[in-house]
Design a protein around this motif. Structure first.
Motif, mmCIF file in Angstrom:
data_model
loop_
_atom_site.group_PDB
_atom_site.id
_atom_site.type_symbol
_atom_site.label_atom_id
_atom_site.label_comp_id
_atom_site.label_asym_id
_atom_site.label_seq_id
_atom_site.Cartn_x
_atom_site.Cartn_y
_atom_site.Cartn_z
ATOM 1 N N ILE A 116 -3.547 -2.952 -6.329
ATOM 2 C CA ILE A 116 -2.322 -3.022 -5.523
ATOM 3 C C ILE A 116 -1.894 -4.476 -5.309
ATOM 4 O O ILE A 116 -0.704 -4.785 -5.260
ATOM 5 C CB ILE A 116 -2.519 -2.298 -4.175
ATOM 6 N N ALA A 117 -2.885 -5.366 -5.225
ATOM 7 C CA ALA A 117 -2.559 -6.769 -4.952
ATOM 8 C C ALA A 117 -2.040 -7.488 -6.195
ATOM 9 O O ALA A 117 -1.404 -8.532 -6.081
ATOM 10 C CB ALA A 117 -3.794 -7.502 -4.416
ATOM 11 N N GLU A 118 -2.285 -6.923 -7.370
ATOM 12 C CA GLU A 118 -1.972 -7.671 -8.585
ATOM 13 C C GLU A 118 -0.527 -8.174 -8.663
ATOM 14 O O GLU A 118 -0.301 -9.345 -8.966
ATOM 15 C CB GLU A 118 -2.309 -6.863 -9.836
ATOM 16 N N MET A 125 1.036 -15.219 -4.720
ATOM 17 C CA MET A 125 0.521 -15.166 -3.352
ATOM 18 C C MET A 125 -0.985 -15.377 -3.382
ATOM 19 O O MET A 125 -1.668 -14.947 -4.306
ATOM 20 C CB MET A 125 0.851 -13.813 -2.720
ATOM 21 N N ASP A 126 -1.560 -16.063 -2.348
ATOM 22 C CA ASP A 126 -3.005 -16.277 -2.381
ATOM 23 C C ASP A 126 -3.735 -14.996 -1.991
ATOM 24 O O ASP A 126 -3.171 -14.081 -1.421
ATOM 25 C CB ASP A 126 -3.421 -17.471 -1.506
ATOM 26 N N ARG A 127 -5.027 -14.974 -2.354
ATOM 27 C CA ARG A 127 -5.789 -13.738 -2.277
ATOM 28 C C ARG A 127 -5.842 -13.153 -0.866
ATOM 29 O O ARG A 127 -5.675 -11.951 -0.657
ATOM 30 C CB ARG A 127 -7.205 -13.992 -2.791
ATOM 31 N N LYS A 128 -6.045 -14.023 0.111
ATOM 32 C CA LYS A 128 -6.245 -13.519 1.471
ATOM 33 C C LYS A 128 -4.976 -12.826 1.982
ATOM 34 O O LYS A 128 -5.009 -11.720 2.508
ATOM 35 C CB LYS A 128 -6.631 -14.675 2.397
ATOM 36 N N GLU A 129 -3.874 -13.520 1.792
ATOM 37 C CA GLU A 129 -2.601 -12.979 2.257
ATOM 38 C C GLU A 129 -2.288 -11.660 1.540
ATOM 39 O O GLU A 129 -1.842 -10.687 2.156
ATOM 40 C CB GLU A 129 -1.504 -14.007 1.967
ATOM 41 N N ALA A 130 -2.563 -11.652 0.221
ATOM 42 C CA ALA A 130 -2.303 -10.452 -0.579
ATOM 43 C C ALA A 130 -3.158 -9.288 -0.064
ATOM 44 O O ALA A 130 -2.666 -8.175 0.114
ATOM 45 C CB ALA A 130 -2.602 -10.720 -2.055
ATOM 46 N N ASN A 131 -4.438 -9.570 0.213
ATOM 47 C CA ASN A 131 -5.315 -8.505 0.679
ATOM 48 C C ASN A 131 -4.878 -7.934 2.020
ATOM 49 O O ASN A 131 -4.994 -6.743 2.270
ATOM 50 C CB ASN A 131 -6.762 -8.996 0.756
ATOM 51 N N ILE A 165 1.924 4.433 -5.817
ATOM 52 C CA ILE A 165 3.109 4.210 -4.990
ATOM 53 C C ILE A 165 2.955 2.911 -4.200
ATOM 54 O O ILE A 165 3.892 2.108 -4.103
ATOM 55 C CB ILE A 165 3.347 5.423 -4.061
ATOM 56 N N ALA A 166 1.743 2.689 -3.677
ATOM 57 C CA ALA A 166 1.502 1.449 -2.921
ATOM 58 C C ALA A 166 1.719 0.235 -3.820
ATOM 59 O O ALA A 166 2.311 -0.766 -3.410
ATOM 60 C CB ALA A 166 0.083 1.443 -2.361
ATOM 61 N N ARG A 167 1.274 0.325 -5.073
ATOM 62 C CA ARG A 167 1.465 -0.792 -5.999
ATOM 63 C C ARG A 167 2.944 -1.040 -6.250
ATOM 64 O O ARG A 167 3.390 -2.178 -6.342
ATOM 65 C CB ARG A 167 0.756 -0.515 -7.325
ATOM 66 N N ALA A 168 3.712 0.063 -6.352
ATOM 67 C CA ALA A 168 5.139 -0.101 -6.593
ATOM 68 C C ALA A 168 5.841 -0.709 -5.375
ATOM 69 O O ALA A 168 6.859 -1.380 -5.508
ATOM 70 C CB ALA A 168 5.768 1.245 -6.948
#
Lengths: 348, 311
Positions: A116-118, A125-131, A165-168
């Protein structure tokens, strides 16, 4: 009038058929052959048709996952088909897709959080914010934040579709192409996913292009519906207009196959059986592409391809002899003195 | 249309689904990919035994000669053709060399060749197959033609010619074998790349704006690891057999350097009078090949995250 969010103009996607040692082109599959439509903001446009009618190719051509051969796609007035690589990458944030097969659409080797974060990571975006954002989104689609550590194969079909759906949603797009998002799911799960889609549409103000072959599902979710046959739109209308007074004989026959909830009506229901098979999109019939199977086809239909014209306000059909209120397909068939193969729906 | 369920009902349904999944045997805690792979591998007892046997053989081949008081080319005066004894468990050979040290050193050399062959073929095959499958078009046409060219070459003939000119060394034998074996892996990898390139998760990555490098390294390559490792494992087994064959024919590793193949060759005449001396190195060839194949089969299952065998 508001500006449409998406405009598709005379879009064509053709695939060459190559054969032999030197890969000579021996033919062309006209998967999408001159489709024109638009989608308004916050609107759901349903696209229905048999397998092989080009609806999936249409969805992917709009996003340029498959390069269209000709025609234009315009997003909020900006050309998508004319965008260069960098611009296209930016435009992809606005237009996302949910796939049919919840098994094939998630990378089996990535944990759900990374999947989903990809899109966020791709756009820097940096990893923490993305997560953090992924955790919030998992909740939105009805899953738990700690599901993010697991791999796709550990989920059921419905859950995987929620992940898709979350990824979209993660890039906060305005338009999502839903390519048969519920056809691979059990009926009970379909309802859940459809409800989820409606919720997120309201919450995020999304526009949907909802591709499906299940007419009941399309009727439930769509504002307007486009019916496709052999790479072309044959009818396009508001949902109720299309379902109550279809103008194209193909639409009528499709609708006659839909079961009704009222048991008395269902007992009376007759299916219109179309003659013959779907012709090959590599070699479509002359004139109106539907004439080979149309119960009311006449001489002109064999030579002259009908334009998509407005038969009543907002109701478009590509047919020389459109049916209408008080003039159903069955009426027209009787007037022509032809046989129509009607079968008891229950037998099928 | 009826309203198909409120948010609450939805959440209840999800919990019920989660409970059902747990009942199926899924842990509540997320397990890492590595852990899951090991758990699937453990479900194959034969493969676990094979793995330990291979490790044991490898250890014996490398440590054994080092512990032994003899070296593989040390001639012990007056002790030719001895039978097994305490000081020479495998006996001695025709000119009085300790056979155990020779068999173990031979195993070490055969195994080295097999591993080098497996690594080389996997590397060449993967790179060529990946590039062909990923880029397609004329790149694919050229590389596939090259692959097919190597594939139709009659291997044994080339080996005969090449081995006479460059053969004899451990590494030259390995390189010759690798040059003949890579097309098989290249074809497998090309097929995998073409298959995965069309998968919807790759399409999803493109739709998210991913560049080709990310698609290749984050999405396609990790999914091809399984089949590639399986093929590499199977290549070890095949290479041991081919190396033994070559050395047996005198085209592989040249004496006095021992290999399992040339030790068998030394004793082929003594199969009736002194069968253990042929059977022992032969047994090692068979063991290594069998173990490699069992291991490959189990890895095929273990490395496939969608495999639910044993759950």
């Amino acid at each position: 009038m508001t500006q449409p969010i998406l405009e598709v103009n005379d879009l064509k996607t053709h695939f060459p058929i190559r054969q032999g040692l030197f890969r000579r082109q021996t033919g062309t599959v006209l998967a999408v052959d001159g489709v024109t439509l638009y989608v308004d903001p916050h609107e759901t446009l349903g696209v229905v048709g048999e397998s092989g009618c080009g609806k999936t190719t249409l969805g992917r051509s709009i996003l340029r996952l498959i390069e269209p051969t000709a025609g234009t796609v315009t997003y909020r007035g900006e050309s998508v088909t004319g965008a260069d690589k960098d611009r296209m990458r930016q435009l992809r944030k606005e237009m996302q897709i949910v796939f049919q097969d919840p098994y094939a659409s998630l990378n089996p080797r990535m944990p759900v959080r990374d999947i989903i974060a990809e899109p966020l990571r791709i756009h820097g975006m940096d990893r923490k914010e993305a997560n953090d954002r992924v955790g919030a989104l998992l909740g939105k689609v009805g899953m738990m934040a700690d599901h993010g550590n697991r791999y796709p194969h550990e989920f059921s079909g419905g859950q995987r579709q929620r992940i898709g759906i979350a990824r979209a949603l993660v890039l906060d797009p305005s338009l999502i192409i839903l390519d048969e998002p519920v056809s691979a799911l059990d009926v009970s799960i379909q309802a859940q996913v459809i409800n989820l889609l409606e919720e997120i549409q309201d919450e995020f103000g999304l526009s949907f292009v909802f591709i499906a072959h299940d007419l009941s599902v399309v009727r439930h979710i769509s504002d307007r519906v486009a019916v496709m046959y052999l790479g072309q739109v044959v009818e396009l209308a508001d949902r109720n207009q299309l379902y109550e007074t279809p103008a194209h004989p193909y639409t009528s026959s499709l609708l006659s196959a839909v079961p009704v909830a009222d048991p008395n009506a269902e007992r009376e229901r007759k299916r219109i059986l179309l003659e013959g098979d779907l012709p090959s999109p590599a070699n479509p019939p002359s004139g109106c592409r539907f004439h080979t199977r149309c119960p009311i086809a006449q001489d002109v239909c064999r030579v002259d391809p009908p334009e998509l014209r407005e038969v009543s306000a907002g109701h478009w059909a590509a047919c020389h002899f459109p049916t209408g209120p008080g003039d159903s397909l069955i009426n027209q068939v009787q007037r022509l003195g032809r046989d129509l193969r009607l079968v008891e729906a229950r037998e099928h | 249309m009826t309203d198909l369920g409120s948010r609450q009902q939805l959440e209840m349904a999800i919990e019920a689904e989660a409970a059902a999944l747990e009942a199926e045997g899924l842990d509540i805690e997320a397990r890492s990919m590595r852990r899951q792979t090991w758990d699937r591998f453990r479900k194959h007892p034969v493969a676990v035994v094979s793995l330990f046997l291979l490790l044991a053989l490898t250890t014996a081949f490398w440590v054994g000669p080092w512990l032994s008081p003899y070296t593989y080319d040390q001639v012990l005066a007056g002790l030719p053709n001895e039978g097994p004894s305490l000081s020479h468990p495998f006996g001695t050979d025709q000119i009085g060399r300790d056979l155990m040290v020779r068999v173990f050193t031979g195993g070490q050399i055969s195994m080295t060749i097999a591993i080098v062959v497996a690594l080389l073929t996997t590397f060449i095959g993967t790179v060529i197959g990946a590039v062909a499958g990923f880029f397609g078009g004329w790149v694919d046409n050229v590389l596939s033609a090259l692959t097919n060219l190597f594939l139709i070459v009659p291997g044994l003939l080339v080996l005969l010619v090449v081995a006479i000119k460059w053969g004899g060394g451990v590494y030259s034998t390995a390189v010759i074998l690798a040059l003949l074996a890579w097309p098989v892996i290249a074809r497998v990898v090309r097929g995998l790349f073409i298959q995965f390139k069309e998968q919807e998760f790759v399409q999803a990555a493109i739709a998210a704006g991913a560049k080709p490098g990310r698609i290749m390294f984050r999405h396609i390559i990790p999914n091809t690891f399984g089949p590639i490792i399986v093929n590499a494992t199977l290549a070890v087994g095949a290479a041991i057999v081919i190396e033994s064959t070559l050395s047996f024919l005198g085209l592989g590793v040249r004496p006095p350097t021992p290999s399992l193949g040339n030790i068998i060759q030394d004793y082929r005449g003594a199969i009736d009078s002194d069968p253990t001396k042929v059977l022992l190195p032969g047994l090692f060839v068979v063991l290594i090949t069998l173990c490699a194949n069992f291991l490959g089969d189990a890895l095929r299952d273990a490395l496939d995250p969608t495999s639910r065998r044993g759950h």
